[in-house]
Design a protein around this motif. Structure first.
Motif, PDB file in Angstrom:
ATOM      1  N   SER A   4      31.392  45.015  40.520  1.00  0.00           N
ATOM      2  CA  SER A   4      31.337  45.499  41.891  1.00  0.00           C
ATOM      3  C   SER A   4      30.580  46.823  41.932  1.00  0.00           C
ATOM      4  N   GLU A   8      37.416  51.082  42.111  1.00  0.00           N
ATOM      5  CA  GLU A   8      38.699  50.756  42.723  1.00  0.00           C
ATOM      6  C   GLU A   8      39.151  51.853  43.683  1.00  0.00           C
ATOM      7  N   THR A  37      35.011  39.778  51.942  1.00  0.00           N
ATOM      8  CA  THR A  37      35.171  40.716  50.831  1.00  0.00           C
ATOM      9  C   THR A  37      36.274  41.707  51.147  1.00  0.00           C
ATOM     10  N   SER A  40      39.608  39.972  50.765  1.00  0.00           N
ATOM     11  CA  SER A  40      39.974  39.708  49.366  1.00  0.00           C
ATOM     12  C   SER A  40      40.395  41.004  48.680  1.00  0.00           C
ATOM     13  N   TRP A  41      39.727  42.117  49.001  1.00  0.00           N
ATOM     14  CA  TRP A  41      40.152  43.427  48.478  1.00  0.00           C
ATOM     15  C   TRP A  41      41.544  43.760  48.992  1.00  0.00           C
ATOM     16  N   LYS A  42      41.785  43.469  50.259  1.00  0.00           N
ATOM     17  CA  LYS A  42      43.081  43.788  50.849  1.00  0.00           C
ATOM     18  C   LYS A  42      44.201  43.009  50.163  1.00  0.00           C
ATOM     19  N   SER A  43      43.937  41.760  49.829  1.00  0.00           N
ATOM     20  CA  SER A  43      44.966  40.971  49.144  1.00  0.00           C
ATOM     21  C   SER A  43      45.194  41.475  47.721  1.00  0.00           C
ATOM     22  N   LYS A  44      44.159  42.013  47.107  1.00  0.00           N
ATOM     23  CA  LYS A  44      44.283  42.491  45.729  1.00  0.00           C
ATOM     24  C   LYS A  44      44.804  43.926  45.655  1.00  0.00           C
ATOM     25  N   TYR A  45      44.280  44.808  46.492  1.00  0.00           N
ATOM     26  CA  TYR A  45      44.596  46.236  46.408  1.00  0.00           C
ATOM     27  C   TYR A  45      45.426  46.753  47.572  1.00  0.00           C
ATOM     28  N   THR A  56      48.515  50.572  36.869  1.00  0.00           N
ATOM     29  CA  THR A  56      48.269  49.147  36.677  1.00  0.00           C
ATOM     30  C   THR A  56      47.261  48.916  35.560  1.00  0.00           C
ATOM     31  N   GLU A  60      47.905  46.936  32.051  1.00  0.00           N
ATOM     32  CA  GLU A  60      47.079  45.808  31.635  1.00  0.00           C
ATOM     33  C   GLU A  60      46.517  46.027  30.239  1.00  0.00           C
TER      34      GLU A  60
END
Length: 88
Positions: A4, A8, A37, A40-45, A56, A60
């Motif tokens: 990207s 982040e 996009t 999808s960022w909102k669902s991830k972050y 996080t 990991e």
């Protein structure tokens, strides 16, 4: 996987703009991203802070290291069992 052009931390800053009341369409236009996009960022972050993201990433990395250690020990264990089975 494609890297990207946003870090982040930048992604979290973009998502926080929507929490401040700016329209998603305007945020996407300003940042130069598409609405899918953004979502999808909102669902991830979504709901994360920069400190949460750092923690996080650390978890990991630790998990990855533990998985490698387990794989090495499992391989050693299997080799020892094979060696003992051949002797008997």
């Amino acid at each position: 996987m494609k890297k990207s052009r946003f870090t982040e931390t930048q992604i979290i800053a973009i998502l926080k703009q929507a929490d401040a009341g700016v329209l998603v369409k305007d945020i996407c236009r300003k940042a130069g991203i598409s609405e899918p996009t953004y979502y999808s960022w909102k669902s991830k972050y979504g709901g994360m802070e920069a400190s949460d993201l750092k923690r996080t990433k650390e978890l990991e990395a630790e998990l990855s290291q533990l998985k490698r250690m387990y794989a090495d020990l499992a391989l050693e264990n299997r080799a020892m069992k094979d060696l003992i089975a051949k002797k008997m």
